[in-house]
Design a protein around this motif. Sequence first.
Motif, PDB file in Angstrom:
ATOM      1  N   PHE A  18      -1.282  13.231  -6.779  1.00 40.05           N
ATOM      2  CA  PHE A  18      -0.084  13.505  -7.474  1.00 40.05           C
ATOM      3  C   PHE A  18       0.940  12.129  -7.869  1.00 40.05           C
ATOM      4  CE2 PHE A  18      -0.798  17.074  -4.493  1.00 40.05           C
ATOM      5  CZ  PHE A  18      -1.248  17.894  -5.220  1.00 40.05           C
ATOM      6  N   GLY A  19       0.105  11.048  -8.123  1.00 40.93           N
ATOM      7  CA  GLY A  19       0.562   9.770  -8.585  1.00 40.93           C
ATOM      8  C   GLY A  19       1.337   9.080  -7.167  1.00 40.93           C
ATOM      9  N   LEU A  20       0.869   9.268  -6.150  1.00 33.83           N
ATOM     10  CA  LEU A  20       1.298   8.944  -4.798  1.00 33.83           C
ATOM     11  C   LEU A  20       0.283   7.879  -4.226  1.00 33.83           C
ATOM     12  CD1 LEU A  20       3.343  11.921  -3.168  1.00 33.83           C
ATOM     13  CD2 LEU A  20       4.334   9.973  -4.488  1.00 33.83           C
ATOM     14  N   SER A  21       0.748   7.219  -3.317  1.00 36.07           N
ATOM     15  CA  SER A  21      -0.477   6.328  -3.007  1.00 36.07           C
ATOM     16  C   SER A  21      -0.727   7.058  -1.787  1.00 36.07           C
ATOM     17  CB  SER A  21       0.228   4.812  -2.448  1.00 36.07           C
ATOM     18  OG  SER A  21       1.094   4.976  -1.337  1.00 36.07           O
ATOM     19  N   MET A  22      -1.782   6.696  -1.039  1.00 36.43           N
ATOM     20  CA  MET A  22      -2.262   7.550   0.112  1.00 36.43           C
ATOM     21  C   MET A  22      -1.111   7.419   1.359  1.00 36.43           C
ATOM     22  SD  MET A  22      -4.759   9.301   1.504  1.00 36.43           S
ATOM     23  CE  MET A  22      -6.313   8.861   0.832  1.00 36.43           C
ATOM     24  N   ARG A  23      -0.746   6.216   1.206  1.00 41.66           N
ATOM     25  CA  ARG A  23       0.378   6.103   2.520  1.00 41.66           C
ATOM     26  C   ARG A  23       1.533   7.029   2.233  1.00 41.66           C
ATOM     27  NH1 ARG A  23       2.920   2.927   5.922  1.00 41.66           N
ATOM     28  NH2 ARG A  23       5.075   2.596   5.582  1.00 41.66           N
ATOM     29  N   GLN A  24       2.088   6.991   0.804  1.00 43.44           N
ATOM     30  CA  GLN A  24       3.162   8.149   0.448  1.00 43.44           C
ATOM     31  C   GLN A  24       3.024   9.377   0.627  1.00 43.44           C
ATOM     32  OE1 GLN A  24       3.699   6.416  -3.340  1.00 43.44           O
ATOM     33  NE2 GLN A  24       5.338   4.877  -2.825  1.00 43.44           N
ATOM     34  N   PHE A  25       1.557   9.769   0.232  1.00 45.33           N
ATOM     35  CA  PHE A  25       0.951  11.191   0.167  1.00 45.33           C
ATOM     36  C   PHE A  25       1.033  11.593   1.750  1.00 45.33           C
ATOM     37  CE2 PHE A  25      -2.470  14.511   0.430  1.00 45.33           C
ATOM     38  CZ  PHE A  25      -1.894  15.378  -0.303  1.00 45.33           C
ATOM     39  N   ILE A  26       0.499  10.825   2.597  1.00 43.97           N
ATOM     40  CA  ILE A  26       0.453  11.258   4.041  1.00 43.97           C
ATOM     41  C   ILE A  26       1.942  11.471   4.659  1.00 43.97           C
ATOM     42  CG2 ILE A  26      -0.051  10.237   6.321  1.00 43.97           C
ATOM     43  CD1 ILE A  26      -2.732   9.111   4.969  1.00 43.97           C
ATOM     44  N   PHE A  27       2.969  10.636   4.323  1.00 42.35           N
ATOM     45  CA  PHE A  27       4.047  10.682   4.934  1.00 42.35           C
ATOM     46  C   PHE A  27       4.742  11.938   4.133  1.00 42.35           C
ATOM     47  CE2 PHE A  27       3.741   6.486   6.703  1.00 42.35           C
ATOM     48  CZ  PHE A  27       4.112   6.836   7.904  1.00 42.35           C
ATOM     49  N   SER A  28       4.588  12.148   2.929  1.00 38.00           N
ATOM     50  CA  SER A  28       5.123  13.226   2.506  1.00 38.00           C
ATOM     51  C   SER A  28       4.775  14.397   2.857  1.00 38.00           C
ATOM     52  CB  SER A  28       4.615  13.320   0.813  1.00 38.00           C
ATOM     53  OG  SER A  28       5.426  12.067   0.215  1.00 38.00           O
ATOM     54  N   ILE A  29       3.449  14.646   3.275  1.00 37.43           N
ATOM     55  CA  ILE A  29       2.891  16.030   3.990  1.00 37.43           C
ATOM     56  C   ILE A  29       3.466  16.099   5.420  1.00 37.43           C
ATOM     57  CG2 ILE A  29       0.734  16.798   4.831  1.00 37.43           C
ATOM     58  CD1 ILE A  29       0.971  17.182   1.691  1.00 37.43           C
ATOM     59  N   LEU A  30       3.548  14.909   6.001  1.00 33.42           N
ATOM     60  CA  LEU A  30       4.160  14.876   7.456  1.00 33.42           C
ATOM     61  C   LEU A  30       5.433  15.502   7.217  1.00 33.42           C
ATOM     62  CD1 LEU A  30       3.838  14.333  10.336  1.00 33.42           C
ATOM     63  CD2 LEU A  30       4.460  11.965   9.830  1.00 33.42           C
ATOM     64  N   ALA A  31       6.433  14.907   6.391  1.00 34.42           N
ATOM     65  CA  ALA A  31       7.659  15.385   6.077  1.00 34.42           C
ATOM     66  C   ALA A  31       7.703  17.062   5.851  1.00 34.42           C
ATOM     67  CB  ALA A  31       8.355  14.801   5.068  1.00 34.42           C
TER      68      ALA A  31
END
Length: 120
Positions: A18-31
């Motif tokens: 979705f245009g996010l890096s892996m790090r951003q995606f993981i923390f977004s899912i965690l949120a």
Amino acid sequence: MEVKINREIRNYTESMFFGLSMRQFIFSILAVVIAVALYFLLKPAVGMEAVSWMCILGAVPFAAMGFITYHGMTAEQFIWAWLRSEMIEPREIIFEPVNLYYEALKSKIKEHESEGIKRS
């Protein structure tokens, strides 16, 4: 044909989901997981408006950790550096000013003062 390249190559991040890096995606899912868990845990205890605010407040730190960088450090690197400097290895820095001009001319000043005492 035009290929866009970052001016600073070290700032390049690859988009994974979705245009996010892996790090951003993981923390977004965690949120999202934290917000959903808070919703189901707190809904029976408090009203809907309070639960919505608690979900937001619970999810924001995890979402921010994926996106925020400070002086080139990720959020967890910054937190570790802050903990080390403030809690684990605090140092008291004492400032003791030195007048280099006075130190260089100390012998002459004392000589001049002793001459002034002899004259009187």
